[in-house]
Design an enzyme around this catalytic site. Sequence first.
Site, short mmCIF file in Angstrom:
data_model
loop_
_atom_site.label_atom_id
_atom_site.label_comp_id
_atom_site.label_asym_id
_atom_site.label_seq_id
_atom_site.Cartn_x
_atom_site.Cartn_y
_atom_site.Cartn_z
N TYR A 26 -29.11 19.46 31.68
CA TYR A 26 -29.21 19.21 30.24
C TYR A 26 -27.82 19.08 29.60
O TYR A 26 -27.58 18.18 28.80
CB TYR A 26 -29.98 20.38 29.63
CG TYR A 26 -30.04 20.47 28.12
CD1 TYR A 26 -30.97 19.73 27.39
CD2 TYR A 26 -29.20 21.34 27.41
CE1 TYR A 26 -31.07 19.86 26.00
CE2 TYR A 26 -29.28 21.47 26.04
CZ TYR A 26 -30.22 20.73 25.34
OH TYR A 26 -30.30 20.86 23.96
N LYS A 59 -25.90 16.25 26.70
CA LYS A 59 -25.41 16.58 25.37
C LYS A 59 -23.93 16.26 25.23
O LYS A 59 -23.47 15.85 24.18
CB LYS A 59 -25.72 18.06 25.06
CG LYS A 59 -27.21 18.35 24.99
CD LYS A 59 -27.87 17.53 23.87
CE LYS A 59 -29.36 17.64 23.79
NZ LYS A 59 -29.94 16.88 22.68
N SER A 69 -25.49 19.39 21.20
CA SER A 69 -25.76 20.83 21.36
C SER A 69 -24.45 21.55 21.64
O SER A 69 -23.50 20.97 22.19
CB SER A 69 -26.70 21.05 22.56
OG SER A 69 -26.84 22.42 22.83
P1 NAP Z 1 -38.67 20.72 20.27
O1 NAP Z 1 -39.23 21.67 19.29
O2 NAP Z 1 -39.09 20.81 21.69
O3 NAP Z 1 -38.92 19.23 19.71
C1 NAP Z 1 -38.54 18.11 20.48
C2 NAP Z 1 -39.11 16.89 19.84
O4 NAP Z 1 -38.79 15.76 20.66
C3 NAP Z 1 -40.63 16.94 19.72
O5 NAP Z 1 -41.01 16.38 18.49
C4 NAP Z 1 -41.09 16.07 20.88
O6 NAP Z 1 -42.36 15.45 20.67
C5 NAP Z 1 -39.99 15.03 20.89
N1 NAP Z 1 -39.92 14.29 22.14
C6 NAP Z 1 -39.90 14.78 23.40
N2 NAP Z 1 -39.89 13.77 24.29
C7 NAP Z 1 -39.91 12.61 23.57
C8 NAP Z 1 -39.94 11.25 23.92
N3 NAP Z 1 -39.93 10.86 25.19
N4 NAP Z 1 -39.98 10.32 22.91
C9 NAP Z 1 -40.00 10.71 21.62
N5 NAP Z 1 -39.97 12.00 21.23
C10 NAP Z 1 -39.93 12.94 22.20
O7 NAP Z 1 -37.08 20.80 20.29
P2 NAP Z 1 -36.02 21.17 19.15
O8 NAP Z 1 -35.53 22.52 19.43
O9 NAP Z 1 -36.51 20.80 17.81
O10 NAP Z 1 -34.84 20.17 19.59
C11 NAP Z 1 -34.51 18.98 18.91
C12 NAP Z 1 -33.16 18.50 19.42
O11 NAP Z 1 -32.17 19.51 19.16
C13 NAP Z 1 -33.14 18.25 20.93
O12 NAP Z 1 -32.37 17.12 21.21
C14 NAP Z 1 -32.46 19.50 21.47
O13 NAP Z 1 -31.80 19.26 22.69
C15 NAP Z 1 -31.48 19.81 20.35
N6 NAP Z 1 -31.02 21.18 20.32
C16 NAP Z 1 -31.91 22.21 20.12
C17 NAP Z 1 -31.43 23.52 20.09
C18 NAP Z 1 -32.33 24.71 19.84
O14 NAP Z 1 -31.85 25.84 19.96
N7 NAP Z 1 -33.61 24.50 19.51
C19 NAP Z 1 -30.07 23.77 20.26
C20 NAP Z 1 -29.21 22.71 20.47
C21 NAP Z 1 -29.69 21.41 20.49
P3 NAP Z 1 -43.71 16.17 21.17
O15 NAP Z 1 -43.69 17.57 20.63
O16 NAP Z 1 -44.80 15.34 20.58
O17 NAP Z 1 -43.64 16.14 22.67
#
Ligand code: NAP
Length: 253
Positions: free
Chosen positions: A156, A160, A143
């Site tokens: 968090y 990262k 991130s």
């Molecule tokens: P999200 O919509 O909350 O999706 C997270 C995913 O991780 C969901 O499919 C969730 O499954 C799964 N998950 C959570 N706990 C888990 C576990 N214990 N075992 C297996 N799977 C698990 O988040 P996102 O925004 O797509 O983020 C994806 C990645 O990108 C993350 O690592 C996040 O830190 C990173 N990121 C996101 C952003 C942003 O702006 N969105 C920015 C920088 C980095 P369930 O839904 O079934 O719980």
Amino acid sequence: MSLNRKIALVTGASRGIGAAIARRLSADGYHVLVNHPPSEGTPTETLAAVKSQGGVAEAAPADVGRIESVRAMFSQIREKYGRLDALVNNAGICPFLEWDAIAESDWDRTHAINLKGAFFCTQEAARIMVANKTPGRIICISSISALKGGSVQAHYCPTKGGLISMMAAFAVCLGPSGITCNSILPGTIETPMNVDFLATAGNRESLEKATCVGFLGQPKDVAGAVAFLCQPEARYITGASLLVDGGEYIKHL
Ligand code: NAP
């Protein structure tokens, strides 16, 4: 048919960025294993989306925050496919918490899923790739928060940052086996993770203004970067950190 395809495992692929990565890798010809927490049931939306575009995907349940669950998932992968060509450590949580409200359990769970889970998935994936002499691809979704502070992310951000340094270390360990290890650093990407935050008055506008391009990223923007790193042409890119943030980081240097 699908056994001739390369195999990619995407963790946390039931929604958001992980789902977009699963769809994109499937469009690029991978047989995609869609990891999801077992407690949340089958990731039907991702599986249906892949199927509707003519791809092949299967659910790979495991709580990546629990080592025994990770190991059980990889022993299924070994048994069923005997190979792995790409691992994307995407699963992550980011419970928005003020610094003085972060409990030990918040710290532990965030680190278990975001960092420890990624480490043991990488270790297991690398064992399969090295044994098969596969020029594999390992990618961590880090991130922009690894590089700059966040007011409700003190627990968090270090997870990262840890991913970046872990990928650098694995790049050294696995380079001689032809395996590349890289980090992608998304800026703000519209997903279920931040839907409430973006709905709060003023937040969306200020985040858009913080970028050079003037808009927020979509999951497909991160998926495109993952797809590029999985190409054979990316074989000389390892230990790298790629910002996918619409220029947010550079604008505020
Ligand atoms: P999200 O919509 O909350 O999706 C997270 C995913 O991780 C969901 O499919 C969730 O499954 C799964 N998950 C959570 N706990 C888990 C576990 N214990 N075992 C297996 N799977 C698990 O988040 P996102 O925004 O797509 O983020 C994806 C990645 O990108 C993350 O690592 C996040 O830190 C990173 N990121 C996101 C952003 C942003 O702006 N969105 C920015 C920088 C980095 P369930 O839904 O079934 O719980």
